[in-house]
Motif scaffolding. Structure first.
Motif, PDB file in Angstrom:
ATOM      1  N   ARG A 119      -1.812   5.014  -2.928  1.00  0.00           N
ATOM      2  CA  ARG A 119      -2.508   6.243  -2.609  1.00  0.00           C
ATOM      3  C   ARG A 119      -1.633   7.413  -3.048  1.00  0.00           C
ATOM      4  O   ARG A 119      -0.412   7.297  -3.138  1.00  0.00           O
ATOM      5  N   SER A 144       0.843  -1.202   0.000  1.00  0.00           N
ATOM      6  CA  SER A 144       0.000   0.000   0.000  1.00  0.00           C
ATOM      7  C   SER A 144       0.880   1.255   0.000  1.00  0.00           C
ATOM      8  O   SER A 144       0.871   2.027   0.968  1.00  0.00           O
ATOM      9  N   ALA A 192      -8.381   7.501  -4.839  1.00  0.00           N
ATOM     10  CA  ALA A 192      -7.086   7.157  -4.237  1.00  0.00           C
ATOM     11  C   ALA A 192      -6.135   8.343  -4.198  1.00  0.00           C
ATOM     12  O   ALA A 192      -5.159   8.327  -3.450  1.00  0.00           O
TER      13      ALA A 192
END
Length: 260
Positions: free
Chosen positions: A61, A28, A97
């Motif tokens: 992100r 992530s 995102a």
């Protein structure tokens, strides 16, 4: 601080390599995205890798550095629209995102605090892409900005508005006077800072950033205090560096285990 002097296209490749490594190694990853002309080659290279090599941003992100205050959200120079056109729409970020400061918020102070909180909630930014202004600003932290500042409202300097008039059909009167920007303290919390500067008009700012005293008069000098800052410049932007030859020698003789 590491200084790398190379042609513009090589600089973009180095930044794209670092982004790709992060995307492939972390589940992530969080990217910090800059607007302006400096990162455009990087975004082009990353879009190429997405299309040709299936490099995916689906788990990533993104957080933008800044946003104008007072522009309607439909305005083409609203930075959320700029970053979407230049990069986000060309790869496969998930819905919502990528986010930026809310320059249209009624309560700009609350919006600033919420933005810093949103970054903290995802664990902070792993890799922040930066550019530098001719007066040494990074994001919209103009000369005189606190080195510990957080996301907040700033008034743009006349020079910054003149520099950005090219995006508003050359009309400086169309350039907003205010913005929301990540503060220097916010930026410093990113784990890796990668700043790109090209062209002779950036030479003095690069010289002050790398070799001058740490001072709010040249906000980018705060990068000297960061444990992992990479400065990537072409020959023109490096032309005022007193230790330019040493930086070239150091980069040419890096140990195999050393990475950006």
């Amino acid at each position: 601080m590491e200084v790398i002097i190379a042609p513009d296209h090589e600089l973009a490749t180095l930044v794209a390599d670092a982004v790709e490594r992060l995307l492939r190694e972390e589940s992530s990853p969080v990217l910090g995205l800059a607007t302006g002309s400096s990162p455009l080659r990087v975004y082009d290279e990353l879009a190429r890798r997405h299309e040709q090599d299936k490099l995916s941003f689906a788990g990533a992100r993104g957080f933008m550095l800044d946003e104008y205050v007072g522009l309607p959200i439909s305005h083409p120079q609203c930075y959320r629209n700029v970053i979407d056109a230049e990069f986000v729409s060309r790869v496969d970020f998930g819905d919502a995102a990528v986010q930026g400061p809310n320059g249209a918020a009624e309560d700009l102070v609350a919006a600033s605090a919420e933005y810093d909180h949103a970054i903290a909630e995802v664990g902070g930014i792993d890799l922040q892409i930066l550019g530098i202004g001719t007066d040494g600003h990074i994001a919209f932290n103009e000369p005189g900005s606190s080195l510990c500042s957080r996301t907040r409202v700033k008034t743009l300097a006349d020079q910054t508005r003149l520099d950005n008039a090219r995006f508003f059909n050359g009309d400086v009167d169309q350039v907003p006077r205010h913005c929301l920007t990540q503060g220097l303290g916010t930026i410093r919390e990113a784990r890796h800072l990668m700043l790109i500067a090209t062209g002779g008009n950036k030479a003095e700012a690069v010289h002050q950033m790398v070799e001058g005293p740490v001072s709010s008069m040249w906000p980018a000098t705060v990068l000297q205090m960061h444990p992992h800052a990479t400065i990537l410049v072409d020959d023109a932007a490096a032309s005022r560096l007193q230790l330019g030859d040493y930086y070239r020698q150091t980069y040419a003789n890096k140990l195999d285990r050393q990475r950006l």
